[in-house]
Design an enzyme around this catalytic site. Structure first.
Site, PDB file in Angstrom:
ATOM      1  N   GLU A 222       0.806  -1.219   0.000  1.00  0.00           N
ATOM      2  CA  GLU A 222       0.000   0.000   0.000  1.00  0.00           C
ATOM      3  C   GLU A 222       0.844   1.277   0.000  1.00  0.00           C
ATOM      4  OE1 GLU A 222      -3.054  -0.015   2.968  1.00  0.00           O
ATOM      5  OE2 GLU A 222      -3.837  -1.950   2.364  1.00  0.00           O
ATOM      6  N   GLU A 428      -5.319  -8.478   1.174  1.00  0.00           N
ATOM      7  CA  GLU A 428      -5.952  -8.139   2.447  1.00  0.00           C
ATOM      8  C   GLU A 428      -7.436  -7.907   2.211  1.00  0.00           C
ATOM      9  OE1 GLU A 428      -4.314  -4.866   4.695  1.00  0.00           O
ATOM     10  OE2 GLU A 428      -2.250  -5.514   4.294  1.00  0.00           O
TER      11      GLU A 428
HETATM   12  C1  FCB Z   1      -4.339  -1.862   5.647  1.00  0.00           C
HETATM   13  C2  FCB Z   1      -2.961  -2.191   6.169  1.00  0.00           C
HETATM   14  C3  FCB Z   1      -2.958  -3.240   7.246  1.00  0.00           C
HETATM   15  C4  FCB Z   1      -4.098  -3.044   8.221  1.00  0.00           C
HETATM   16  C5  FCB Z   1      -5.400  -2.904   7.487  1.00  0.00           C
HETATM   17  C6  FCB Z   1      -6.593  -2.761   8.382  1.00  0.00           C
HETATM   18  O1  FCB Z   1      -4.345  -0.609   5.053  1.00  0.00           O
HETATM   19  O2  FCB Z   1      -2.145  -2.646   5.108  1.00  0.00           O
HETATM   20  O3  FCB Z   1      -1.708  -3.214   7.878  1.00  0.00           O
HETATM   21  O4  FCB Z   1      -3.841  -1.979   9.024  1.00  0.00           O
HETATM   22  O5  FCB Z   1      -5.339  -1.799   6.629  1.00  0.00           O
END
Ligand code: FCB
Length: 524
Positions: A222, A428
């Site tokens: 990210e 994620e």
């Molecule tokens: C993302 C991050 C991860 C976590 C989630 C909730 O942006 O990559 O580390 O904090 O959000």
């Protein structure tokens, strides 16, 4: 070609050139641009799958293709603790959190994963997770961010990888999940070009230590967050609020990615169990589909707000990595706050090195409208001061993020239609809920289970529409240090009692184990 799709039909319902049905409720939520992209996705998909064909091929209505990779993820600073072990140096998150910017919490002791790694891997195995995504702490490996590696630091990650492989769990390694060595921040941080070169050196160290046994790598997690929240809005480490620095940081994070691609390409030989399983090396981005928030007819200014936020949140990164160019309109938006002199000839070619896989982290959409001054600096939107973000009512999550699984479909279909990405992985997806163990000691997180189910369904729909999605990694394995929110937000499928460090798999973890075993979701 797009005319093949009757207006209002979404991709998964356009099959073999025939219209099979319309998904009008979902369709109403899509703005024109997304709808157009979905039509293209449908067209591109005609020769591939549809939901019925996918069901036939996989043996059930909600089964995933063979080899679909399921897993759970974490990041180093959020779980490791052990901040004084292995000769580890301070990171920007140690400094930022110690200054009280994470509600008084710090990553020490995190979930004490540094001390409990072997038990944690055993837990991952018990939960039946085929893959585990984790990050390497740069300051544990190179305490000052440069020079000789810390042997104990590398040994920790070697032991973690060996433990995973011994248990038949596939490691997915992230090189950078936001914990820049403080010494490098003191030397200028990501706004300084040299940091990209230091990142490439660090990649050499890690690749030489793990490249023979790890096949799946992602360079940077990210970069939007690292650049814009860290250097623009100041709500993440290092807490700077300098629009120009945020723009330069974005470029140097991407440049670091491109340089690390060359390093990993040359040094990673890790294979999967089958001879034809080559290394898969890429980057992890966090797309946010952007839609107009106004219920009244949108104005041109609202549409411009959508364009601007889509530009900085999504197109800047996709275009650079997948096309080797920044979008002209985004450069125009940024010009008032930054000279852009940091972009040198050849940089975009380096940034656009071919990647084997693209990781996507998805949480929600942005709903935006024009409002003068609403996103004025300090803000993560440099050069776009006039955008308001609408919060959706009735969000069941504890951190107020909306639950929008349709947006995950949009994100997947959007990148597939607009770019020619390599195979995609969800790196994620998950939600924060206020989990409290019940009297029976268990955590009945039905809301998280529903959340995951809905997002996995969106992925299934995307696959049926022809998107080449190959895996889904839940965020997160463990409750952990949620950055500026400290320990206040629980994303884990495993509950962590931070007073005792006791781990308790939540109901969602047990449900997920069944999903993995079936390679599919219950129900139609
Ligand atoms: C993302 C991050 C991860 C976590 C989630 C909730 O942006 O990559 O580390 O904090 O959000």
């Amino acid at each position: 070609m797009a005319g093949l799709a009757e207006p209002g039909c979404t991709a998964s319902f356009v099959v073999g050139g025939r219209i099979k049905g319309c998904h009008r409720r979902a369709e109403r939520r899509l703005n024109d641009r997304t709808r157009q992209r979905l039509a293209w996705a449908a067209v591109r998909a005609l020769s591939q799958y549809d939901a019925e064909e996918l069901a036939r091929r996989t043996g059930g209505p909600r089964r995933f293709p063979d080899g679909f990779l399921w897993g759970a993820g974490t990041s180093a600073y959020q779980i490791e603790g052990g901040i004084d072990l292995d000769g580890r140096g301070p990171s920007i998150w140690d400094t930022f959190a110690a200054a009280g910017n994470a509600r008084g919490d710090t990553g020490d002791p995190g979930a004490d994963h540094r001390g409990r790694m072997v038990d944690d891997v055993a837990l991952i195995a018990r939960l039946g997770l085929p893959a585990y995504r984790f990050s390497i702490a740069w300051p544990r490996v190179q305490p000052e961010g440069t020079g000789a590696a810390s042997r104990p630091g590398l040994d920790f990650y070697r032991a973690l990888v060996d433990e995973l492989l011994k248990s038949g769990i596939e490691p997915i390694v992230t090189l950078y999940h936001w914990d820049l060595p403080q010494a490098l921040e003191d030397a200028g941080g990501w706004p300084a070009r040299d940091t990209a070169a230091r990142f490439a050196d660090y990649a050499v160290v890690v690749a030489d230590a793990l490249g023979d046994r790890v096949r799946r790598w992602t360079t940077i997690n990210e970069p939007w967050c690292a650049a814009m929240l860290g250097y623009g809005a100041g709500i993440h480490a290092p807490g700077r609020t300098e629009p120009s620095a945020a723009v330069a940081a974005a470029h140097h994070l991407l440049l670091g990615h491109g340089l690390a691609m060359d390093v990993l390409r040359a040094r990673v030989s890790g294979r999967g169990p089958d001879a034809d399983q080559r290394p898969e090396i890429g980057i992890t981005l966090n797309p946010y589909p952007v839609v107009a928030a106004s219920s009244a007819p949108e104005t041109d200014a609202d549409r411009d707000a959508v364009r601007r936020i889509d530009g900085i949140a999504n197109r800047l990164w996709y275009d650079a990595v997948l096309r080797g160019a920044y979008p002209d309109d985004v450069l125009e938006d940024l010009a008032p706050v930054c000279s852009l002199g940091h972009i040198r000839d050849g940089d975009l070619g380096q940034i656009a090195r071919p990647i084997d896989a693209l990781g996507l982290n998805y949480y929600r959409r942005h709903h935006v409208r024009y409002e003068p001054g609403a996103s004025a600096a300090p803000s993560p939107w440099p050069g776009s001061p006039d955008v308001a973000f609408a919060a959706l009512a009735h969000t069941p999550t504890s951190n107020g993020w909306a639950v929008e699984p349709d947006g995950l479909f949009d994100a997947l279909a959007g990148v597939a239609a607009d770019y020619e990405p390599p195979p995609l992985y969800i790196h994620e997806s998950g939600g924060a809920f206020a989990d409290v163990p019940g009297d029976d000691g268990r955590v009945h997180d039905a809301d998280r289970r529903a959340y995951l189910d809905a997002h996995m369904r969106a992925c299934h729909d995307a696959i049926a529409a022809g998107v080449d999605l190959r895996g889904f990694v839940v965020w997160s394995l463990l409750d952990n240090f949620e950055w500026a929110e400290g320990y206040g937000q629980r994303f884990g499928i495993v509950h962590v009692d931070f007073a005792t460090q006791r781990r308790t798999p939540k109901a969602s973890a047990l449900w997920f184990r069944d999903v993995i075993a079936a390679n599919g979701l219950p129900g139609a």
